[in-house]
Design a protein around this motif. Structure first.
Motif, mmCIF file in Angstrom:
data_model
loop_
_atom_site.group_PDB
_atom_site.id
_atom_site.type_symbol
_atom_site.label_atom_id
_atom_site.label_comp_id
_atom_site.label_asym_id
_atom_site.label_seq_id
_atom_site.Cartn_x
_atom_site.Cartn_y
_atom_site.Cartn_z
ATOM 1 N N UNK A 169 0.825 -1.205 0.000
ATOM 2 C CA UNK A 169 0.000 0.000 0.000
ATOM 3 C C UNK A 169 0.859 1.256 0.000
ATOM 4 N N UNK A 170 0.217 2.343 -0.423
ATOM 5 C CA UNK A 170 0.916 3.617 -0.512
ATOM 6 C C UNK A 170 -0.030 4.669 -1.052
ATOM 7 N N UNK A 171 0.497 5.612 -1.807
ATOM 8 C CA UNK A 171 -0.318 6.697 -2.323
ATOM 9 C C UNK A 171 0.036 7.021 -3.769
ATOM 10 N N UNK A 172 -0.981 7.415 -4.516
ATOM 11 C CA UNK A 172 -0.757 7.978 -5.849
ATOM 12 C C UNK A 172 -1.303 9.400 -5.773
ATOM 13 N N UNK A 173 -0.452 10.333 -5.434
ATOM 14 C CA UNK A 173 -0.924 11.694 -5.176
ATOM 15 C C UNK A 173 -1.860 11.668 -3.990
ATOM 16 N N UNK A 174 -3.081 12.194 -4.178
ATOM 17 C CA UNK A 174 -4.047 12.238 -3.080
ATOM 18 C C UNK A 174 -4.809 10.921 -2.944
ATOM 19 N N UNK A 175 -4.597 10.012 -3.885
ATOM 20 C CA UNK A 175 -5.350 8.748 -3.876
ATOM 21 C C UNK A 175 -4.635 7.721 -3.004
ATOM 22 N N UNK A 176 -5.358 7.198 -2.001
ATOM 23 C CA UNK A 176 -4.815 6.084 -1.230
ATOM 24 C C UNK A 176 -4.871 4.845 -2.111
ATOM 25 N N UNK A 177 -3.832 4.024 -2.015
ATOM 26 C CA UNK A 177 -3.770 2.885 -2.925
ATOM 27 C C UNK A 177 -3.310 1.628 -2.190
ATOM 28 N N UNK A 178 -3.914 0.500 -2.519
ATOM 29 C CA UNK A 178 -3.446 -0.794 -2.003
ATOM 30 C C UNK A 178 -3.659 -1.847 -3.078
ATOM 31 N N UNK A 179 -2.796 -2.835 -3.106
ATOM 32 C CA UNK A 179 -2.963 -3.918 -4.069
ATOM 33 C C UNK A 179 -2.414 -5.215 -3.496
ATOM 34 N N UNK A 180 -2.929 -6.323 -4.032
ATOM 35 C CA UNK A 180 -2.422 -7.636 -3.651
ATOM 36 C C UNK A 180 -1.860 -8.315 -4.870
ATOM 37 N N UNK A 181 -0.969 -9.249 -4.613
ATOM 38 C CA UNK A 181 -0.372 -9.978 -5.731
ATOM 39 C C UNK A 181 -0.217 -11.444 -5.320
ATOM 40 N N UNK A 182 -0.811 -12.325 -6.102
ATOM 41 C CA UNK A 182 -0.683 -13.760 -5.868
ATOM 42 C C UNK A 182 0.558 -14.238 -6.616
ATOM 43 N N UNK A 183 1.384 -15.037 -5.949
ATOM 44 C CA UNK A 183 2.592 -15.513 -6.619
ATOM 45 C C UNK A 183 2.232 -16.375 -7.836
ATOM 46 N N UNK A 184 3.060 -16.285 -8.862
ATOM 47 C CA UNK A 184 2.842 -17.052 -10.089
ATOM 48 C C UNK A 184 2.822 -18.546 -9.755
ATOM 49 N N UNK A 185 1.840 -19.249 -10.290
ATOM 50 C CA UNK A 185 1.739 -20.694 -10.066
ATOM 51 C C UNK A 185 0.844 -21.060 -8.905
ATOM 52 N N UNK A 186 0.466 -20.072 -8.080
ATOM 53 C CA UNK A 186 -0.421 -20.349 -6.958
ATOM 54 C C UNK A 186 -1.871 -20.304 -7.436
ATOM 55 N N UNK A 187 -2.728 -21.105 -6.770
ATOM 56 C CA UNK A 187 -4.124 -21.192 -7.206
ATOM 57 C C UNK A 187 -5.083 -20.436 -6.299
ATOM 58 N N UNK A 188 -4.690 -20.158 -5.052
ATOM 59 C CA UNK A 188 -5.646 -19.611 -4.087
ATOM 60 C C UNK A 188 -5.532 -18.099 -3.950
ATOM 61 N N UNK A 189 -6.435 -17.394 -4.623
ATOM 62 C CA UNK A 189 -6.414 -15.932 -4.562
ATOM 63 C C UNK A 189 -7.088 -15.407 -3.299
ATOM 64 N N UNK A 190 -8.042 -16.170 -2.761
ATOM 65 C CA UNK A 190 -8.855 -15.676 -1.644
ATOM 66 C C UNK A 190 -8.031 -15.194 -0.436
ATOM 67 N N UNK A 191 -7.034 -15.952 0.036
ATOM 68 C CA UNK A 191 -6.304 -15.461 1.217
ATOM 69 C C UNK A 191 -5.625 -14.105 0.979
ATOM 70 N N UNK A 192 -5.195 -13.863 -0.244
ATOM 71 C CA UNK A 192 -4.539 -12.582 -0.546
ATOM 72 C C UNK A 192 -5.580 -11.460 -0.525
ATOM 73 N N UNK A 193 -6.749 -11.730 -1.110
ATOM 74 C CA UNK A 193 -7.826 -10.730 -1.100
ATOM 75 C C UNK A 193 -8.272 -10.462 0.341
#
Lengths: 284, 109
Positions: A126-150
């Motif tokens: 997480x961080x900022x893009x100007x005044x916009x608060x920003x967060x993102x998740x990334x699932x490692x390549x080859x992994x199948x379970x996105x839910x825990x990251x979300x």
């Protein structure tokens, strides 16, 4: 207000709507956060260029079997819903990539032979893009379970601004995890039979969750009338129609947001947020 | 030798099923005495890991070899860990496949 931006079909313009809504709000001095929950291919950062200041790993706890303490009773395999732990005639075998990390095997082992070890499957930033608060998740390549990251990313949703949740495409678990708890679901679609088919699935999920929903039709002036007709029949409001415009497509391909290419469209996105606010108010 | 074959039905004259984890039935045959038994495949209802589950069934049945059409990577790893040999067959009835196995005509993975 938390708005989940979702779609059944991929490539309809979820990210376009998320980032341009964010840019329009930020330009109007309104506090906003973008949370990119499309953890299999997060791309909002390509347009917003945030400065990411904080990072955390996402781990699953997977079983480790002590062969000395194990008597091959098979209880762990019986309780596992994912076939991730298998009891063979002479040993127990664990498949980490199938394990959902529920802990049932560990809790049910009558001999205390199972301990849990962390396995890294992705990360959140997480961080900022100007005044916009920003967060993102990334699932490692080859992994199948996105839910825990979300799920981990959800801990970073803010309460002090409009939160725009860019959900993964589809209508399965990762999408549900991203949209649940939001105040409103905005479904982005395109006026094609594919777009309509997948819109129906996503709308069904939102309704099952009891969430109010509205539709954005992207490239609204090409394709067919199926989406419009279905939305009218289902009494789902179409809140925005974005025309097909080669300039928008070209800007997108260079990582330039629509509002940078067509700044005169900013009021359209502010109207979109107001329309959502009005729907929520009418319901309350 | 006790072997397990993936099958489309619960009898020896049923068609051999080349899918291991997603076969309808598993038939266990003792090649020496000819005794056999069939069981339904619970893996048909599994979302994931049907091949692993099938390999577990083979291990618990105490067979020395399994015969199917193809073994996925996880089924393969599980069978290998259970020290069960794998053979590939192509078609016919379960009884035909047993005869092919006995005559040494099947390819070992």
């Amino acid at each position: 207000m938390k708005i989940a931006i979702a779609s059944g079909k991929g490539g309809t313009g979820k990210t376009t709507v998320s980032i341009n809504l964010a840019l329009a709000l930020a330009a109007a001095k309104l506090p906003v956060q973008v949370v990119d929950c499309d953890v299999e291919e997060p791309n909002a950062a390509l347009f917003l260029h945030p400065e990411l200041k904080e990072r955390a790993g996402v781990d699953l706890l997977i079983p480790q079997v002590d062969a000395e303490a194990c008597d091959l009773c098979g209880v762990c395999s019986e309780v596992c819903q994912s076939n991730a732990i298998v009891t063979l005639a002479k040993r127990v075998l664990v498949f980490p990539e199938l394990c959902h990390g529920c802990g049932s095997c560990t809790a049910n082992c009558p001999h205390g032979a199972i301990s849990e070890v962390p396995r890294r499957i992705g990360e959140v930033e997480r961080g900022n893009a100007g005044a916009i608060h920003f967060a993102q998740g990334r699932l490692n390549v080859g992994e199948a379970l996105a839910v825990p990251v979300v799920r981990r990313l959800r801990e970073w949703l803010r309460d002090d601004c409009t939160v725009l949740i860019d959900a993964p495409p589809g209508a399965s678990c990762p999408m549900v995890e991203a949209i649940r708890g939001a105040d409103f679901v905005l479904l982005v679609t395109e006026p094609t039979p594919f777009g309509l088919h997948d819109l129906k699935g996503a709308a069904e999920v939102a309704r099952e969750l009891g969430m109010p929903l509205g539709v954005v039709i992207n490239r609204a002036d090409i394709g067919d009338a199926g989406v419009e007709q279905w939305c009218a029949r289902e009494e789902i409001p179409v809140l925005l129609r974005i025309p097909f415009d080669r300039r928008i497509a070209e800007a997108y391909s260079e990582g330039i947001p629509l509002l940078t290419a067509r700044p005169e469209l900013a009021p359209v996105f502010l109207d979109l947020q107001r329309a959502i606010g009005a729907i929520l108010e009418a319901q309350a | 030798m006790k072997i397990l074959i993936s099958s489309s039905g619960p009898t020896l004259d049923a068609a051999f099923n080349p899918r291991f984890g997603r076969a309808d039935f598993f038939i266990t045959v003792d090649t020496a005495g000819g005794e056999w038994s069939a069981q339904e495949n619970p893996g048909l209802k599994s979302g994931h890991g049907a091949g692993i589950q099938a390999a577990q069934i083979a291990s618990q049945a105490g067979v020395e070899a399994v015969i199917s059409g193809h073994f996925g990577p996880k089924a393969h790893d599980t069978l290998e860990a259970a020290q069960i040999r794998m053979f590939e067959a192509h078609g016919g009835s379960v009884a035909d496949v047993v005869e092919q196995f006995k005559s040494g005509a099947l390819h070992e993975v």
